[in-house]
Motif scaffolding. Structure first.
Motif, PDB file in Angstrom:
ATOM      1  N   VAL A   1      -5.446   7.566  12.164  1.00  0.00           N
ATOM      2  CA  VAL A   1      -5.050   6.262  12.696  1.00  0.00           C
ATOM      3  C   VAL A   1      -5.268   5.117  11.700  1.00  0.00           C
ATOM      4  CG1 VAL A   1      -5.259   6.798  15.145  1.00  0.00           C
ATOM      5  CG2 VAL A   1      -7.247   5.980  13.893  1.00  0.00           C
ATOM      6  N   GLY A   2      -5.727   5.401  10.502  1.00  0.00           N
ATOM      7  CA  GLY A   2      -5.892   4.320   9.535  1.00  0.00           C
ATOM      8  C   GLY A   2      -5.284   4.691   8.200  1.00  0.00           C
ATOM      9  N   GLY A   3      -5.511   3.820   7.229  1.00  0.00           N
ATOM     10  CA  GLY A   3      -5.164   4.157   5.858  1.00  0.00           C
ATOM     11  C   GLY A   3      -3.704   4.025   5.482  1.00  0.00           C
ATOM     12  N   LEU A   4      -2.936   3.221   6.208  1.00  0.00           N
ATOM     13  CA  LEU A   4      -1.533   3.037   5.835  1.00  0.00           C
ATOM     14  C   LEU A   4      -1.303   1.799   4.969  1.00  0.00           C
ATOM     15  CD1 LEU A   4       0.374   3.898   9.152  1.00  0.00           C
ATOM     16  CD2 LEU A   4       0.555   5.117   6.986  1.00  0.00           C
ATOM     17  N   GLY A   5      -2.266   0.847   5.005  1.00  0.00           N
ATOM     18  CA  GLY A   5      -2.041  -0.443   4.352  1.00  0.00           C
ATOM     19  C   GLY A   5      -1.769  -0.330   2.862  1.00  0.00           C
ATOM     20  N   ILE A   6      -2.665   0.334   2.141  1.00  0.00           N
ATOM     21  CA  ILE A   6      -2.503   0.465   0.692  1.00  0.00           C
ATOM     22  C   ILE A   6      -1.247   1.276   0.366  1.00  0.00           C
ATOM     23  CG2 ILE A   6      -3.561   1.410  -1.404  1.00  0.00           C
ATOM     24  CD1 ILE A   6      -5.078  -0.972  -0.446  1.00  0.00           C
ATOM     25  N   TYR A   7      -0.985   2.283   1.177  1.00  0.00           N
ATOM     26  CA  TYR A   7       0.225   3.096   0.982  1.00  0.00           C
ATOM     27  C   TYR A   7       1.494   2.234   1.074  1.00  0.00           C
ATOM     28  CZ  TYR A   7       3.927   6.419   2.081  1.00  0.00           C
ATOM     29  OH  TYR A   7       5.107   7.106   2.092  1.00  0.00           O
ATOM     30  N   PHE A   8       1.544   1.369   2.076  1.00  0.00           N
ATOM     31  CA  PHE A   8       2.698   0.467   2.204  1.00  0.00           C
ATOM     32  C   PHE A   8       2.846  -0.399   0.953  1.00  0.00           C
ATOM     33  CE2 PHE A   8       2.507   0.148   7.164  1.00  0.00           C
ATOM     34  CZ  PHE A   8       3.140   1.375   7.262  1.00  0.00           C
ATOM     35  N   ILE A   9       1.734  -1.011   0.543  1.00  0.00           N
ATOM     36  CA  ILE A   9       1.780  -1.938  -0.593  1.00  0.00           C
ATOM     37  C   ILE A   9       2.284  -1.215  -1.848  1.00  0.00           C
ATOM     38  CG2 ILE A   9       0.406  -3.428  -2.101  1.00  0.00           C
ATOM     39  CD1 ILE A   9      -1.566  -3.759   0.329  1.00  0.00           C
ATOM     40  N   MET A  10       1.723  -0.037  -2.106  1.00  0.00           N
ATOM     41  CA  MET A  10       2.103   0.725  -3.302  1.00  0.00           C
ATOM     42  C   MET A  10       3.585   1.096  -3.277  1.00  0.00           C
ATOM     43  SD  MET A  10      -0.562   1.092  -5.205  1.00  0.00           S
ATOM     44  CE  MET A  10      -2.336   1.267  -5.254  1.00  0.00           C
TER      45      MET A  10
END
Ligand SMILES: Nc1ncnc2c1ncn2[C@@H]1O[C@H](COP(=O)(O)OP(=O)(O)O)[C@@H](O)[C@H]1O
Ligand SMILES: [Mg+2]
Lengths: 113, 144
Positions: free
Chosen positions: B103-112
């Motif tokens: 349920v977490g850990g998507l933020g950096i993936y989106f940015i990259m």
């Protein structure tokens, strides 16, 4: 974020109005969790008036869907995604596992199919 | 054009930041899809700064620089909060069944995925600097 609800048979249609971000995601989660604690398990999330979603919103949707699908209790299905919001679902890969519908009626209908 | 702004570490800052980013993107001439990508990336980075870096303490501030130039926008966040731990990019597995999705850990993936340049470092004084940049696609720039 403004949250309103309507009822159709056993389905609760929850309409969101506003940004679904880290500032508003807790309110949405709380709202849904209260209904779940009242043994309501079928939801349609109408996102027609949500111009923006971040991973904070996706996190709530995923957590609630996981909870609802456990023991086949029910589901939360999503309707009326705006174009830029639909893209966020796509790049997250969550569109593969969530029930996403064009409009609330088809989402409601899917519960009786 | 360069704008330097200060915001408290409060998630209530996010909608204001979103509005400012959209406005700056429009002035550069990004299309609606690109604006959505940039708004999401900046929002994810600021959310991380507010929550992970500054622990949502509204008495602490962070600085946001928005540099809009011909055909590109650069956003830099300066923050003196807790250090980045790993910041590794978890690749979401689009084939995994629901139960295995985190349920977490998507933020950096989106940015990259959505920005053309992403860089983070800590300067000598311990200020964390998170910088990202996006360019308009070349064919769009040329037709102007
Ligand atoms: N500004 C920051 N300060 C400290 N740690 C950070 C910062 N930004 C990101 N991180 C770390 O990187 C991890 C991944 O961030 P992200 O992909 O946005 O996922 P999430 O925020 O859902 O945990 C965070 O859990 C956090 O440990
Ligand atoms: Mg994050």
């Amino acid at each position: 974020m403004n949250i309103t609800e309507a009822f159709q048979e056993n389905v609760i249609i929850v309409s969101l109005d506003g940004r679904f971000d880290a500032n508003t995601s807790d309110a949405v989660e709380q709202f849904l969790r209260v209904r779940i604690s009242e043994s309501k398990f079928q939801f349609v999330l109408d996102m027609a008036n949500v111009p923006y979603i971040s991973s904070a919103g996706l996190r709530v949707i995923l957590a609630v869907v996981k909870e609802l699908r456990r023991d086949n209790k029910g589901d939360l299905r999503i309707a009326n995604l705006q174009k830029t919001v639909a893209k966020v679902f796509e790049i997250s890969g969550l569109n593969n596992v969530l029930g996403i519908f064009k409009n609330p009626d088809s989402a409601i209908q899917s519960f009786t199919d | 054009m360069k704008k330097t702004l200060e915001f408290p570490a409060d998630t209530a800052s996010l909608s204001k930041i979103g509005d400012l980013i959209v406005e700056a993107c429009r002035s550069v001439g990004f299309n609606e899809e690109e604006i959505g990508d940039i708004q999401l990336s900046v929002d994810e980075a600021c959310t991380n700064t507010i929550i992970h870096g500054l622990g949502q303490d509204p008495d602490r501030n962070f600085r946001l620089d928005i540099l809009s130039e011909t055909g590109e926008i650069e956003i830099v966040i300066y923050e003196r909060g807790s250090p980045f731990d790993t910041l590794e990019v978890k690749q979401p597995n689009s084939d995994a069944p629901l139960e295995e999705r985190s349920v977490g850990g998507l933020g950096i993936y989106f940015i990259m995925n959505l920005m053309d340049e992403v860089e983070y470092r800590t300067d000598d004084e311990g200020t964390k600097i998170f910088r990202m940049l996006k360019r308009k696609r070349q064919d769009e720039v040329r037709t102007k």
